[in-house]
Scaffold this motif. Sequence first.
Motif, PDB file in Angstrom:
ATOM      1  N   ASP A  40       9.697-111.491 -12.711  1.00  0.00           N
ATOM      2  CA  ASP A  40       8.465-110.708 -12.738  1.00  0.00           C
ATOM      3  C   ASP A  40       7.306-111.676 -12.540  1.00  0.00           C
ATOM      4  OD1 ASP A  40       6.617-108.692 -13.069  1.00  0.00           O
ATOM      5  OD2 ASP A  40       6.732-108.703 -15.253  1.00  0.00           O
ATOM      6  N   ASP A  43       2.612-112.681  -8.032  1.00  0.00           N
ATOM      7  CA  ASP A  43       2.506-112.871  -6.586  1.00  0.00           C
ATOM      8  C   ASP A  43       3.570-112.114  -5.797  1.00  0.00           C
ATOM      9  OD1 ASP A  43       0.261-114.456  -6.792  1.00  0.00           O
ATOM     10  OD2 ASP A  43       1.409-116.311  -6.930  1.00  0.00           O
ATOM     11  N   GLY A  44       4.446-111.366  -6.468  1.00  0.00           N
ATOM     12  CA  GLY A  44       5.430-110.559  -5.763  1.00  0.00           C
ATOM     13  C   GLY A  44       6.846-111.051  -5.938  1.00  0.00           C
ATOM     14  N   GLN A  45       7.685-110.728  -4.958  1.00  0.00           N
ATOM     15  CA  GLN A  45       9.091-111.086  -5.023  1.00  0.00           C
ATOM     16  C   GLN A  45       9.301-112.557  -4.698  1.00  0.00           C
ATOM     17  OE1 GLN A  45      10.695-107.897  -2.433  1.00  0.00           O
ATOM     18  NE2 GLN A  45      11.919-107.448  -4.245  1.00  0.00           N
ATOM     19  N   TYR A  64       6.844-116.921  -3.026  1.00  0.00           N
ATOM     20  CA  TYR A  64       6.552-115.581  -3.512  1.00  0.00           C
ATOM     21  C   TYR A  64       5.857-114.800  -2.405  1.00  0.00           C
ATOM     22  CZ  TYR A  64       7.781-117.375  -8.073  1.00  0.00           C
ATOM     23  OH  TYR A  64       8.459-117.930  -9.120  1.00  0.00           O
ATOM     24  N   HIS A  65       6.236-113.536  -2.270  1.00  0.00           N
ATOM     25  CA  HIS A  65       5.661-112.698  -1.222  1.00  0.00           C
ATOM     26  C   HIS A  65       5.669-111.248  -1.691  1.00  0.00           C
ATOM     27  CE1 HIS A  65       9.907-111.816  -0.295  1.00  0.00           C
ATOM     28  NE2 HIS A  65      10.081-113.101  -0.500  1.00  0.00           N
ATOM     29  N   SER A  66       4.775-110.477  -1.115  1.00  0.00           N
ATOM     30  CA  SER A  66       4.707-109.056  -1.499  1.00  0.00           C
ATOM     31  C   SER A  66       5.566-108.199  -0.619  1.00  0.00           C
ATOM     32  CB  SER A  66       3.278-108.568  -1.451  1.00  0.00           C
ATOM     33  OG  SER A  66       2.660-108.938  -0.253  1.00  0.00           O
TER      34      SER A  66
END
Length: 66
Positions: A40, A43-45, A64-66
């Motif tokens: 969690d 900044d995303g996955q 990290y990316h959305s």
Amino acid sequence: SGLRHIAFQVDNMDELRTRMEAAGVEFFGPPVQVPGGVVDHADGQKSLCYFLDPDGVLLELAAYHS
């Protein structure tokens, strides 16, 4: 006990991996995306990949990316 590995957060994993492989770094496999809910982060996955440094220490690239 002790340190399992060190992770480095990077902005462009594909570009960095290409440069590292050209320099002779061998990765354990392609980047994998961590399943949702496991990490969690604001900044995303998370995507990650592992490799060893010249002394055999396990290192991780994390993006990290959305």
